[in-house]
Design a protein around this motif. Structure first.
Motif, PDB file in Angstrom:
ATOM      1  N   PRO A   9       0.724  -1.293   0.023  1.00  0.00           N
ATOM      2  CA  PRO A   9      -0.040   0.018   0.091  1.00  0.00           C
ATOM      3  C   PRO A   9       0.820   1.362   0.220  1.00  0.00           C
ATOM      4  O   PRO A   9       1.976   1.330   0.608  1.00  0.00           O
ATOM      5  CB  PRO A   9      -0.816  -0.085   1.336  1.00  0.00           C
ATOM      6  N   ASN A  10       0.383   2.001  -0.433  1.00  0.00           N
ATOM      7  CA  ASN A  10       0.960   3.560  -0.574  1.00  0.00           C
ATOM      8  C   ASN A  10       0.677   4.137   0.706  1.00  0.00           C
ATOM      9  O   ASN A  10      -0.123   4.178   1.437  1.00  0.00           O
ATOM     10  CB  ASN A  10       0.390   4.544  -1.703  1.00  0.00           C
ATOM     11  N   PRO A  11       1.887   4.936   1.234  1.00  0.00           N
ATOM     12  CA  PRO A  11       1.583   5.815   2.461  1.00  0.00           C
ATOM     13  C   PRO A  11       0.594   6.668   2.139  1.00  0.00           C
ATOM     14  O   PRO A  11       0.381   7.327   1.019  1.00  0.00           O
ATOM     15  CB  PRO A  11       2.853   6.363   2.670  1.00  0.00           C
ATOM     16  N   GLY A  36       2.605   2.997 -22.582  1.00  0.00           N
ATOM     17  CA  GLY A  36       2.141   4.041 -21.718  1.00  0.00           C
ATOM     18  C   GLY A  36       1.399   3.199 -20.488  1.00  0.00           C
ATOM     19  O   GLY A  36       1.558   3.557 -19.273  1.00  0.00           O
ATOM     20  N   TRP A  37       0.765   2.066 -20.889  1.00  0.00           N
ATOM     21  CA  TRP A  37       0.458   1.185 -19.468  1.00  0.00           C
ATOM     22  C   TRP A  37       1.374   0.834 -18.627  1.00  0.00           C
ATOM     23  O   TRP A  37       1.211   1.001 -17.455  1.00  0.00           O
ATOM     24  CB  TRP A  37      -0.381   0.242 -20.024  1.00  0.00           C
ATOM     25  N   SER A  38       2.682   0.408 -19.318  1.00  0.00           N
ATOM     26  CA  SER A  38       3.556  -0.020 -18.365  1.00  0.00           C
ATOM     27  C   SER A  38       4.383   1.076 -17.490  1.00  0.00           C
ATOM     28  O   SER A  38       4.623   1.078 -16.385  1.00  0.00           O
ATOM     29  CB  SER A  38       4.940  -0.271 -19.321  1.00  0.00           C
ATOM     30  N   ALA A  39       4.154   2.424 -17.966  1.00  0.00           N
ATOM     31  CA  ALA A  39       4.746   3.727 -17.356  1.00  0.00           C
ATOM     32  C   ALA A  39       3.681   3.829 -16.282  1.00  0.00           C
ATOM     33  O   ALA A  39       3.972   4.310 -15.377  1.00  0.00           O
ATOM     34  CB  ALA A  39       4.793   4.715 -18.194  1.00  0.00           C
ATOM     35  N   VAL A  40       2.423   3.809 -16.571  1.00  0.00           N
ATOM     36  CA  VAL A  40       1.225   4.008 -15.513  1.00  0.00           C
ATOM     37  C   VAL A  40       1.559   2.998 -14.287  1.00  0.00           C
ATOM     38  O   VAL A  40       1.624   3.332 -13.037  1.00  0.00           O
ATOM     39  CB  VAL A  40      -0.056   3.966 -16.087  1.00  0.00           C
ATOM     40  N   THR A  41       1.530   1.734 -14.771  1.00  0.00           N
ATOM     41  CA  THR A  41       1.895   0.811 -13.380  1.00  0.00           C
ATOM     42  C   THR A  41       3.088   1.178 -12.796  1.00  0.00           C
ATOM     43  O   THR A  41       3.087   0.585 -11.616  1.00  0.00           O
ATOM     44  CB  THR A  41       1.785  -0.444 -14.176  1.00  0.00           C
ATOM     45  N   GLY A  42       4.246   1.389 -13.683  1.00  0.00           N
ATOM     46  CA  GLY A  42       5.602   1.635 -12.682  1.00  0.00           C
ATOM     47  C   GLY A  42       5.301   2.939 -11.833  1.00  0.00           C
ATOM     48  O   GLY A  42       5.825   3.023 -10.780  1.00  0.00           O
ATOM     49  N   ALA A  43       4.483   3.903 -12.413  1.00  0.00           N
ATOM     50  CA  ALA A  43       4.257   5.058 -11.345  1.00  0.00           C
ATOM     51  C   ALA A  43       3.231   4.507 -10.244  1.00  0.00           C
ATOM     52  O   ALA A  43       3.643   5.040  -9.088  1.00  0.00           O
ATOM     53  CB  ALA A  43       3.573   6.256 -12.301  1.00  0.00           C
ATOM     54  N   LEU A  44       2.458   3.803 -10.457  1.00  0.00           N
ATOM     55  CA  LEU A  44       1.624   3.271  -9.357  1.00  0.00           C
ATOM     56  C   LEU A  44       2.407   2.480  -8.392  1.00  0.00           C
ATOM     57  O   LEU A  44       2.320   2.538  -7.018  1.00  0.00           O
ATOM     58  CB  LEU A  44       0.500   2.057  -9.963  1.00  0.00           C
ATOM     59  N   SER A  45       3.402   1.519  -8.696  1.00  0.00           N
ATOM     60  CA  SER A  45       3.992   0.769  -8.016  1.00  0.00           C
ATOM     61  C   SER A  45       5.235   1.627  -7.164  1.00  0.00           C
ATOM     62  O   SER A  45       5.563   1.244  -6.120  1.00  0.00           O
ATOM     63  CB  SER A  45       4.857  -0.198  -8.821  1.00  0.00           C
ATOM     64  N   SER A  46       5.783   2.557  -7.704  1.00  0.00           N
ATOM     65  CA  SER A  46       6.796   3.493  -7.160  1.00  0.00           C
ATOM     66  C   SER A  46       6.098   4.537  -6.100  1.00  0.00           C
ATOM     67  O   SER A  46       6.623   5.030  -5.461  1.00  0.00           O
ATOM     68  CB  SER A  46       7.655   4.282  -8.185  1.00  0.00           C
ATOM     69  N   ALA A 101     -11.560  -7.497 -13.082  1.00  0.00           N
ATOM     70  CA  ALA A 101     -10.400  -8.199 -12.637  1.00  0.00           C
ATOM     71  C   ALA A 101      -8.963  -7.293 -12.651  1.00  0.00           C
ATOM     72  O   ALA A 101      -8.213  -7.347 -11.815  1.00  0.00           O
ATOM     73  CB  ALA A 101     -10.120  -9.272 -13.791  1.00  0.00           C
ATOM     74  N   LEU A 102      -8.996  -6.382 -13.843  1.00  0.00           N
ATOM     75  CA  LEU A 102      -7.964  -5.391 -13.841  1.00  0.00           C
ATOM     76  C   LEU A 102      -7.848  -4.479 -12.529  1.00  0.00           C
ATOM     77  O   LEU A 102      -6.961  -4.181 -11.816  1.00  0.00           O
ATOM     78  CB  LEU A 102      -7.710  -4.715 -15.112  1.00  0.00           C
ATOM     79  N   GLY A 103      -9.217  -4.031 -12.300  1.00  0.00           N
ATOM     80  CA  GLY A 103      -9.393  -3.013 -10.835  1.00  0.00           C
ATOM     81  C   GLY A 103      -8.811  -4.075  -9.913  1.00  0.00           C
ATOM     82  O   GLY A 103      -8.207  -3.334  -8.677  1.00  0.00           O
ATOM     83  N   ASP A 113      -4.532  -4.631  -5.618  1.00  0.00           N
ATOM     84  CA  ASP A 113      -3.529  -5.404  -4.823  1.00  0.00           C
ATOM     85  C   ASP A 113      -2.333  -4.531  -4.794  1.00  0.00           C
ATOM     86  O   ASP A 113      -1.241  -4.842  -4.040  1.00  0.00           O
ATOM     87  CB  ASP A 113      -3.232  -6.658  -5.796  1.00  0.00           C
ATOM     88  N   ARG A 114      -2.033  -3.612  -5.875  1.00  0.00           N
ATOM     89  CA  ARG A 114      -0.701  -2.852  -5.842  1.00  0.00           C
ATOM     90  C   ARG A 114      -0.881  -1.585  -4.947  1.00  0.00           C
ATOM     91  O   ARG A 114       0.215  -0.616  -5.205  1.00  0.00           O
ATOM     92  CB  ARG A 114      -0.217  -2.460  -7.331  1.00  0.00           C
TER      93      ARG A 114
END
Length: 147
Positions: free
Chosen positions: A2-4, A62-72, A95-97, A102-103
């Motif tokens: 989880p993000n702080p 673009g999607w990879s960049a979005v998920t990377g920003a979410l993970s970081s 399912a994607l939601g 989960d991230r």
């Protein structure tokens, strides 16, 4: 993970994502998603667009960049103009939601639909509003007192 939590009311950083074959469609999708985020006082931290909807979601840059920003932790959520930008149907979008949740984030669709109405809801509301205003359609409901 989880993000702080962030400090400040309404400061939820989100990403706007779209996937459209033509630039006018992409800019319209971005406009609708930004409007949705702004209405909720979310901070649009970035906008990513992919140009080929036929490419699988996992292979889009673009999607990879979005998920990377979410993970970081740079963003908390992802706003898309329509579920069709990231999925083929409602089940795949749900399912994607779950994967995004989960991230530690959320995935939402910028809907512009009016709220769903139930049968007879308009008539029930009219009756309630008239009753609240003191108007009784059948005359006096309580007999007048003789004094």
């Amino acid at each position: 993970m989880p993000n702080p939590p962030l400090r400040g009311l309404g400061q939820v950083p989100v990403a706007v994502y779209s996937c459209a074959a033509s630039p006018p469609l992409a800019s319209d999708a971005e406009r609708r998603a930004r409007h949705y985020a702004d209405a909720r006082h979310w901070l649009v931290a970035g906008v990513w667009t992919d140009k080929d909807p036929s490419v699988p979601l996992g292979d889009r840059l673009g999607w990879s960049a979005v998920t990377g920003a979410l993970s970081s932790g740079l963003i908390r959520g992802i706003v898309v103009a329509a579920a069709s930008h990231v999925s083929l149907d409602a089940a795949q979008f749900a399912a994607l939601g779950v994967l995004v949740r989960d991230r530690g984030g959320f995935l939402t669709e910028a809907t512009t639909e009016s709220p769903r109405r139930t049968p007879g809801q308009h008539e029930r509301r009219r009756v309630l509003f008239e009753a609240a205003a003191g108007w009784i359609p059948y005359g006096r409901a309580v007999p007048a007192t003789p004094w």
